[in-house]
Design a protein around this motif. Structure first.
Motif, short mmCIF file in Angstrom:
data_model
loop_
_atom_site.label_atom_id
_atom_site.label_comp_id
_atom_site.label_asym_id
_atom_site.label_seq_id
_atom_site.Cartn_x
_atom_site.Cartn_y
_atom_site.Cartn_z
N MET A 1 0.84 -1.19 0.00
CA MET A 1 0.00 0.00 0.00
C MET A 1 0.88 1.24 0.00
N GLU A 2 0.44 2.24 -0.72
CA GLU A 2 1.13 3.52 -0.72
C GLU A 2 0.90 4.20 0.61
N THR A 3 1.94 4.81 1.17
CA THR A 3 1.77 5.56 2.40
C THR A 3 2.32 6.95 2.21
N PHE A 4 1.70 7.93 2.89
CA PHE A 4 2.09 9.31 2.74
C PHE A 4 2.91 9.77 3.94
N VAL B 1 5.82 1.25 -10.23
CA VAL B 1 5.72 0.92 -8.80
C VAL B 1 4.42 1.45 -8.20
N THR B 2 4.06 2.69 -8.51
CA THR B 2 2.84 3.25 -7.94
C THR B 2 1.59 2.57 -8.50
N LYS B 3 1.71 1.95 -9.67
CA LYS B 3 0.59 1.20 -10.25
C LYS B 3 0.79 -0.30 -10.07
N HIS B 4 1.53 -0.69 -9.02
CA HIS B 4 1.87 -2.09 -8.83
C HIS B 4 0.61 -2.96 -8.81
N LEU C 1 5.94 16.74 3.83
CA LEU C 1 5.34 15.42 4.03
C LEU C 1 5.01 14.72 2.73
N LEU C 2 4.97 15.47 1.64
CA LEU C 2 4.54 14.89 0.37
C LEU C 2 5.70 14.40 -0.48
N GLY C 3 6.91 14.56 -0.01
CA GLY C 3 8.04 14.25 -0.86
C GLY C 3 8.37 12.78 -0.97
N GLU C 4 7.90 11.95 -0.05
CA GLU C 4 8.35 10.56 0.00
C GLU C 4 7.17 9.59 0.02
N ILE C 5 7.25 8.58 -0.84
CA ILE C 5 6.24 7.53 -0.90
C ILE C 5 6.93 6.20 -0.70
N ARG C 6 6.41 5.39 0.23
CA ARG C 6 6.98 4.07 0.50
C ARG C 6 6.03 3.01 -0.01
N LEU C 7 6.56 2.13 -0.85
CA LEU C 7 5.78 1.04 -1.41
C LEU C 7 6.63 -0.22 -1.36
N GLY C 8 6.31 -1.12 -0.43
CA GLY C 8 7.12 -2.33 -0.29
C GLY C 8 8.57 -1.98 -0.08
N PRO C 9 9.48 -2.55 -0.88
CA PRO C 9 10.91 -2.26 -0.72
C PRO C 9 11.36 -0.97 -1.41
N PHE C 10 10.42 -0.25 -2.02
CA PHE C 10 10.74 0.98 -2.75
C PHE C 10 10.45 2.22 -1.90
N VAL C 11 11.33 3.22 -2.01
CA VAL C 11 11.07 4.54 -1.44
C VAL C 11 11.25 5.54 -2.57
N ILE C 12 10.15 6.24 -2.90
CA ILE C 12 10.16 7.21 -3.99
C ILE C 12 10.23 8.60 -3.39
N ASP C 13 11.28 9.33 -3.74
CA ASP C 13 11.46 10.69 -3.23
C ASP C 13 11.25 11.66 -4.39
#
Length: 228
Positions: free
Chosen positions: A1-4, A168-171, A129-141
């Motif tokens: 799940m995407e988290t903010f 990744v965001t459309k996993h 707070l909006l700069g980073e998205i964590r999805l499983g083993p991925f961290v999107i900055d």
């Protein structure tokens, strides 16, 4: 799940079905959510939960939303407040905004619009707070345009970043080459669609995905990222 990145949202409404609907929707979007059924419990929850955003109904028995908003603003609470009301009258808007509310929505409203309003308030008041998205083993900055995989930055080119972020965001969703070209390279791209294959190959190398278990190819359909 995407988290903010731990963004906390407090929902305050005396209608249980509205609370349940919004809580489920926001949790599915990756937000941390708490609920309150009246003004007094909302004030108590604010002090313990410290939300970034409050979705606050105006018309509640006892301590109403306007009073809650006024008290929080008097305390100079660092919170974005979006007021909700069943009435769409100009004087209601003026009252809500005059108490310090940051935004105002009239019921009924679309969930998509509420998400957009929340994002707008976060960009304005809590941009970090909006700069980073964590999805499983991925961290999107998004601020640095970097993606880390299992704690290691991948060192992506701008196009690789856009492509991997999309996947990744459309996993779990199959994206065709045409869809990828339209989104990553824009609709006016005039090259060959094998450019997608070239970039997918490069991403797999950087991910160490020799067996194609992360970025999967679905013959005749496209590509899909599966998160562990």
């Amino acid at each position: 799940m995407e988290t903010f990145n731990g963004i906390r949202v407090l929902l305050v409404d005396d209608e249980p079905h509205i609370l349940q609907f919004l809580e489920l929707g926001l949790r599915n979007e990756g937000y941390d959510v708490e609920t309150a059924h009246d003004g007094e419990s909302a004030l108590a929850t604010v002090h313990s939960y410290q939300p970034h955003v409050i979705i606050l109904d105006v018309m509640m028995p006892g301590t109403d939303g306007l009073t809650v908003c006024r008290r929080l603003k008097e305390e100079e609470a660092d919170i974005a407040i979006i007021m909700l009301t069943a009435r769409d009258e100009i004087d209601d808007r003026v009252k809500g905004l005059s108490t310090g509310a940051d935004d105002y929505m009239a019921k009924p409203f679309s969930f998509e619009e509420l998400l957009a309003r929340i994002q707008a308030r976060l960009r304005n008041q809590f941009p970090s707070l909006l700069g980073e998205i964590r999805l499983g083993p991925f961290v999107i900055d998004d601020r640095k345009k970097e993606i880390a995989f299992r704690g290691e930055a991948l060192g992506l080119s701008p196009t690789e970043y856009k492509l991997l972020k999309l996947l990744v965001t459309k996993h779990g969703t199959v994206l065709s080459k045409a869809n990828i070209l339209n989104i990553v390279w824009n609709y006016d791209f005039g090259g060959e669609d094998n450019i997608v294959e070239v970039y997918i190959r490069s991403l797999r190398e950087k991910l160490g995905d020799k067996e194609h278990r992360i970025i999967r190819t679905l013959r005749g359909a496209g590509y899909r990222v599966d998160l562990p």
